[in-house]
Enzyme design. Sequence first.
Site, PDB file in Angstrom:
ATOM      1  N   CYS A 109     -65.254   4.841  15.571  1.00 21.28           N
ATOM      2  CA  CYS A 109     -66.629   4.335  15.544  1.00 21.28           C
ATOM      3  C   CYS A 109     -67.295   4.327  16.918  1.00 21.28           C
ATOM      4  CB  CYS A 109     -66.655   2.912  15.009  1.00 21.28           C
ATOM      5  SG  CYS A 109     -65.804   2.722  13.457  1.00 21.28           S
TER       6      CYS A 109
ATOM      7  N   ARG B  49     -66.955  11.157  18.914  1.00 20.61           N
ATOM      8  CA  ARG B  49     -65.840  10.267  18.607  1.00 20.61           C
ATOM      9  C   ARG B  49     -65.344  10.451  17.168  1.00 20.61           C
ATOM     10  NH1 ARG B  49     -65.573   5.961  22.453  1.00 20.61           N
ATOM     11  NH2 ARG B  49     -64.512   4.607  20.997  1.00 20.61           N
TER      12      ARG B  49
ATOM     13  N   TRP C  48     -66.358   5.453  11.310  1.00 18.85           N
ATOM     14  CA  TRP C  48     -65.242   6.288  10.835  1.00 18.85           C
ATOM     15  C   TRP C  48     -64.511   5.428   9.819  1.00 18.85           C
ATOM     16  CZ3 TRP C  48     -59.781   6.462  11.068  1.00 18.85           C
ATOM     17  CH2 TRP C  48     -59.217   7.733  10.913  1.00 18.85           C
TER      18      TRP C  48
ATOM     19  N   ASN D 192     -66.179  -1.943  15.470  1.00 20.01           N
ATOM     20  CA  ASN D 192     -65.163  -0.885  15.592  1.00 20.01           C
ATOM     21  C   ASN D 192     -63.807  -1.580  15.534  1.00 20.01           C
ATOM     22  OD1 ASN D 192     -63.646   1.394  16.232  1.00 20.01           O
ATOM     23  ND2 ASN D 192     -63.996   1.197  18.425  1.00 20.01           N
ATOM     24  N   GLY D 193     -62.856  -1.004  14.822  1.00 21.56           N
ATOM     25  CA  GLY D 193     -61.515  -1.602  14.767  1.00 21.56           C
ATOM     26  C   GLY D 193     -61.185  -2.037  13.356  1.00 21.56           C
TER      27      GLY D 193
ATOM     28  N   GLU E 256     -48.657  23.136  21.266  1.00 20.49           N
ATOM     29  CA  GLU E 256     -50.083  22.885  21.477  1.00 20.49           C
ATOM     30  C   GLU E 256     -50.927  23.978  20.812  1.00 20.49           C
ATOM     31  OE1 GLU E 256     -51.924  20.603  22.221  1.00 20.49           O
ATOM     32  OE2 GLU E 256     -53.750  21.338  23.138  1.00 20.49           O
TER      33      GLU E 256
ATOM     34  N   LYS F 216     -53.752  23.192  17.914  1.00 23.54           N
ATOM     35  CA  LYS F 216     -55.180  23.572  17.998  1.00 23.54           C
ATOM     36  C   LYS F 216     -55.627  24.266  16.717  1.00 23.54           C
ATOM     37  CE  LYS F 216     -56.025  21.514  20.523  1.00 23.54           C
ATOM     38  NZ  LYS F 216     -55.584  20.593  21.513  1.00 23.54           N
TER      39      LYS F 216
ATOM     40  N   GLU G 212     -55.818  21.745  13.708  1.00 26.41           N
ATOM     41  CA  GLU G 212     -56.859  20.724  13.686  1.00 26.41           C
ATOM     42  C   GLU G 212     -58.257  21.292  13.575  1.00 26.41           C
ATOM     43  OE1 GLU G 212     -56.787  18.115  17.110  1.00 26.41           O
ATOM     44  OE2 GLU G 212     -56.263  19.753  18.432  1.00 26.41           O
TER      45      GLU G 212
ATOM     46  N   HIS H 158     -31.925  28.931  13.320  1.00 28.09           N
ATOM     47  CA  HIS H 158     -31.337  27.747  12.666  1.00 28.09           C
ATOM     48  C   HIS H 158     -32.174  27.310  11.463  1.00 28.09           C
ATOM     49  CE1 HIS H 158     -28.436  27.453  15.881  1.00 28.09           C
ATOM     50  NE2 HIS H 158     -29.419  27.612  16.744  1.00 28.09           N
TER      51      HIS H 158
ATOM     52  N   LYS I  42     -62.112  11.349  17.858  1.00 30.86           N
ATOM     53  CA  LYS I  42     -61.777  11.651  19.247  1.00 30.86           C
ATOM     54  C   LYS I  42     -60.919  10.560  19.859  1.00 30.86           C
ATOM     55  CE  LYS I  42     -61.947  13.928  23.063  1.00 30.86           C
ATOM     56  NZ  LYS I  42     -61.018  15.072  23.118  1.00 30.86           N
TER      57      LYS I  42
HETATM   58  C1  F6R Z   1     -55.556  17.048  19.855  1.00 29.05           C
HETATM   59  C2  F6R Z   1     -55.951  15.769  20.394  1.00 29.05           C
HETATM   60  C3  F6R Z   1     -55.094  14.588  20.084  1.00 29.05           C
HETATM   61  C4  F6R Z   1     -55.021  13.645  21.299  1.00 29.05           C
HETATM   62  C5  F6R Z   1     -54.280  12.362  20.908  1.00 29.05           C
HETATM   63  C6  F6R Z   1     -54.173  11.423  22.093  1.00 29.05           C
HETATM   64  O1  F6R Z   1     -56.440  18.052  20.245  1.00 29.05           O
HETATM   65  O2  F6R Z   1     -56.954  15.640  21.037  1.00 29.05           O
HETATM   66  O3  F6R Z   1     -53.819  14.969  19.667  1.00 29.05           O
HETATM   67  O4  F6R Z   1     -54.389  14.303  22.353  1.00 29.05           O
HETATM   68  O5  F6R Z   1     -54.962  11.719  19.873  1.00 29.05           O
HETATM   69  O6  F6R Z   1     -55.424  11.058  22.563  1.00 29.05           O
HETATM   70  P1  F6R Z   1     -55.603  10.413  23.999  1.00 29.05           P
HETATM   71  O7  F6R Z   1     -55.233  11.454  25.005  1.00 29.05           O
HETATM   72  O8  F6R Z   1     -57.051  10.025  24.096  1.00 29.05           O
HETATM   73  O9  F6R Z   1     -54.672   9.238  24.058  1.00 29.05           O
END
Ligand code: F6R
Length: 615
Positions: free
Chosen positions: A2, A31, A79, A103-104, A484, A488, A491, A507, A610
């Site tokens: 949020c 976010r 959210w 938020n929360g 990674e 990407k 997501e 394996h 985010k």
């Molecule tokens: C993936 C991504 C997430 C964050 C994870 C941690 O692209 O952005 O996997 O890396 O949610 O977020 P932070 O770094 O803000 O603790």
Amino acid sequence: MCGIVGYVGRSQASQRPLEVVLSGLGRLEYRGYDSAGVAVVCPDGLVTAKRAGKLTNLLDDLAEHPLAPGSAAIGHTRWATHGGPTDGNAHPHRVGGLAVIHNGIIENFATLKAELLADGAEFLSDTDTEVVAHLLARAYEGDLTEAMRAVVARLDGAFTLLAVHEDAPGRVVGARRNSPLVVGLGEGENFLGSDVAAFIASTKEALELGQDQIVTITADSVDVIGFDGEPATATAYTVDWDATAAVKGGFASFMDKEIHDQPKAVADTLLGRTDPRGALVLDELRIPEAALRSIDKIIVIACGTAAYSGHVAKYAIEHWCRIPVEVELAHEFRYRDPIVGPRTLVVAISQSGETMDTLMAVRHAREQGASVLAICNTHGSTIPRESDAVLYTHAGPEVAVASTKAFLAQVAACYLLGLYLAQLRGTKFPDELREILEDLHALPDKIQRVLDDEEAVRHVAQKMADEESFLFLGRHVGYPVALEGALKLKEIAYIHAEGFAAGELKHGPIALVDEGQPVFVIVPSPRGRDQLHAKVVSNIQEVRARGARTLVIAEDGDEAVVPYADVVFRVPQTPSLLAPLVAVVPLQIFACALATAKGLDVDQPRNLAKSVTVE
Ligand code: F6R
């Protein structure tokens, strides 16, 4: 998650409160959210509007049904957690002349709701937030701050709350526990936001609120008290980026822009870290040198992409410092009874500094007696504030949900930490350290060279938009790069993708390889690591022999891969331990281009937020 904005100005009837709040919500869109709403305190009372879906739905509604001008406003992007993303569940929630945004998660909302229902309260939504609105309305006896104080004492969980009341125009009251809230200081106007992006277009002067604090803003004052009612202090700081850093700047998406910001993000993170003699100085590390010399174990805690940067750190720090490094997902760390003590250094890596899983792990580590060092990109956020020391990355604001430049900056900061510990503990000679630092400083130009060749990667990605599955293989530091790359693609392109340690292939995972299966392979440098290189080249042959289409990331001049690769993406020659900073870039470009070709919103992928501020 949020987004929250609050505003108060001097005029009793102006459009500015609504304008500020809407533009702030626009900058907080990154976010992640699924509904939006506003409340304005007008001379004739409180007016609200809220809509499910994107902010444009709310803007269309406001264009058709304009709100009256006022003195203060609050705005929210939600959210969904309790109750689906509907108009009714969107915030603000009103009870009479009072409106609240949140938020929360209020963990004890069910008990409170039962009590309110028994007392005759009528609920219009499925949210936990509406409980707070009813409690505040009941507690309000002419002083909104006092009502907030009474109510927060009854709430369990994590929350940022903002409230306005039509009987108290020109005033917004906020409260925070385990969830972010910052104050923006203006001339004859003040602001509140879940982060500084909420008000960066108006002011760079900010106040960082502490845990369990209540803030009351008017046009000319900011008063902060603790949940106990005692006056409290908030820390002032000046934001070191401006609103232009948070716009797309001609790129098709924030993610695309942020991929291109990476040479600068890495350069800025490395900037100013050495003294005139070339020795590393990490001023922000407030842990005494003697304590750092005596640590016998490092545990990295983080989530998602940030955890993968920790995986890279493990290889580098163990090699340079000879200290064992464990990497643990923050949400697992807390529940496994980890063995930590005063000689353990816990490194918490977080772009946002607000990830609840990581924050809870930080608290747990400190309770167990460990020192915690945060590597973080967001000044004034909760994780660095609650840690013993902080090493800030200087990637600038990261808006796209999928992390790119923050990852590179985290990896660069981990290298700095490793080199600093090696210097302090004498596990590398000064000339060796200088050489590695020089290699590190050469990285921004090398990343730029990968970006200069992006068209070749995009071209391949666009042709593969219909694929249903990708595998990613890597060894050594190439393994976290593979993880990674797969993340990407999952997501933002919603494609099934898995990263593996290449040695693990036989394996089990090799059973997945069938005719036409696309497999990315991250190949280490052949220079000085010929055994490792040879093993990975064998892995390429193994999957190719079973029909895979191989997409190979290999350094310039590595011709050994050519016979077995369907496509080769080249990266500049780079020392093995530093190679993730170049090797991951084609994978980011690939995911971004493929998701764009599928017509997806790469900046705000479905179901993701985010800043993950709930556990
Ligand atoms: C993936 C991504 C997430 C964050 C994870 C941690 O692209 O952005 O996997 O890396 O949610 O977020 P932070 O770094 O803000 O603790």
